[in-house]
Design a protein around this motif. Sequence first.
Motif, PDB file in Angstrom:
ATOM      1  N   GLY A 115      62.337  55.402 -25.660  1.00 49.29           N
ATOM      2  CA  GLY A 115      61.353  56.225 -24.869  1.00 49.29           C
ATOM      3  C   GLY A 115      60.936  57.512 -25.639  1.00 49.29           C
ATOM      4  N   ILE A 116      61.701  57.550 -26.623  1.00 50.41           N
ATOM      5  CA  ILE A 116      61.463  58.891 -27.796  1.00 50.41           C
ATOM      6  C   ILE A 116      60.133  58.584 -28.377  1.00 50.41           C
ATOM      7  CG2 ILE A 116      62.608  58.249 -29.655  1.00 50.41           C
ATOM      8  CD1 ILE A 116      62.411  61.476 -28.509  1.00 50.41           C
ATOM      9  N   THR A 117      59.673  57.406 -28.608  1.00 47.84           N
ATOM     10  CA  THR A 117      58.808  57.075 -29.521  1.00 47.84           C
ATOM     11  C   THR A 117      57.312  57.532 -29.207  1.00 47.84           C
ATOM     12  OG1 THR A 117      58.394  54.978 -28.618  1.00 47.84           O
ATOM     13  CG2 THR A 117      59.453  55.008 -30.479  1.00 47.84           C
ATOM     14  N   PRO A 118      56.729  57.870 -27.760  1.00 45.91           N
ATOM     15  CA  PRO A 118      55.327  58.373 -27.394  1.00 45.91           C
ATOM     16  C   PRO A 118      55.694  59.818 -27.494  1.00 45.91           C
ATOM     17  CG  PRO A 118      56.379  57.407 -25.310  1.00 45.91           C
ATOM     18  CD  PRO A 118      57.233  57.077 -26.766  1.00 45.91           C
ATOM     19  N   LEU A 119      56.983  60.422 -27.340  1.00 49.54           N
ATOM     20  CA  LEU A 119      57.312  61.865 -27.230  1.00 49.54           C
ATOM     21  C   LEU A 119      57.096  62.642 -28.583  1.00 49.54           C
ATOM     22  CD1 LEU A 119      59.640  61.925 -24.256  1.00 49.54           C
ATOM     23  CD2 LEU A 119      57.363  61.853 -24.268  1.00 49.54           C
ATOM     24  N   LEU A 120      57.580  61.751 -29.543  1.00 49.61           N
ATOM     25  CA  LEU A 120      57.808  62.241 -31.094  1.00 49.61           C
ATOM     26  C   LEU A 120      56.368  62.872 -31.491  1.00 49.61           C
ATOM     27  CD1 LEU A 120      59.429  62.654 -33.395  1.00 49.61           C
ATOM     28  CD2 LEU A 120      58.809  60.399 -34.319  1.00 49.61           C
ATOM     29  N   PRO A 121      55.292  62.217 -31.648  1.00 54.76           N
ATOM     30  CA  PRO A 121      53.970  63.123 -31.924  1.00 54.76           C
ATOM     31  C   PRO A 121      53.437  63.962 -30.871  1.00 54.76           C
ATOM     32  CG  PRO A 121      53.347  60.621 -31.206  1.00 54.76           C
ATOM     33  CD  PRO A 121      55.203  60.771 -31.204  1.00 54.76           C
TER      34      PRO A 121
END
Length: 313
Positions: A115-121
């Motif tokens: 779930g970190i993937t959409p939050l990173l950008p």
Amino acid sequence: MSTALKAEITGKEQVADGVCLLTLRPSGGAPEWTPGAHLDLLLGPGLVRQYSLCGDPADRGSLRVAVLAQPDGRGGSLHVHRALEVGGTLEIDGPRNAFPLVEAPGYLFVAGGIGITPLLPMIREVEGRGLPWRLLYGGRTRASMAFADELVALGGERVALRPQDAHGLLDLDAALAEAAEGTAVYACGPEPLLGALEAACSRFPLLDLHTERFTPREIVLDGPDGSFEVELARAGRTITVGAGETLLEALEREGTAPSFSCREGTCGSCETTVLGGTPDHRDSLLTEDEQAAGDVIFPCVSRARSAKLVLDL
């Protein structure tokens, strides 16, 4: 209408236990996107999967997605890990964004595993704008948490890494209690985490929660699924959705289906405007206020509370 593009796989690397990062170069350049957007990978007949973009929106040459291998999944992630190779090509569709970053005085990001993937950008964006932010990031083990070193380098003490084998479950109440009034809380991860966070946020009503789900939330149905009519306003005809079929299946049968992908009410691809009637919302995307407005529906899972719906199709 499909917006599918051919893309070359220019990079594939392991960024955590069970997580590979794909770098794709679309023909004609990368489409524009904003933090929170996802991309459809067309992996084969009937095998379409959505993955959040985790690269830099300013990079107009490439797109990046990180994929967690799920041996007990439906086959898409294992296909990415085992079959895709650098130098190969695949079709992509999108990007689409059902999880946009809103304006806020500050941000609390809560991630569980991939779930970190959409939050990173999003984190890169708010850091670049000089806005206050914090990240609470959990995973099974430290080695399973993708981009952890990059995030610590970016945020320092604002980043709390909490692998479950060392720290147990995330202390959501403590994180929320530290958030200032008006903070936007952005979360993505497994359903138990998001359900717990929604319950915790009910005790902090001055915070603004936004979630994205990998899997559908549990929907409690209050009655049997009966048949109903759907007027297709642009097509100028009315069809019947049977008790044993979904609205999307009925639209497919009639050749009037919108674009779709997940069939689970999580990706947002099939969003359709409602011109009349009352939807029975069963998606995992709309907020309570958006459901009450009743002006859009996701026909892959949602139905009708009224005897008839009028759709902009």
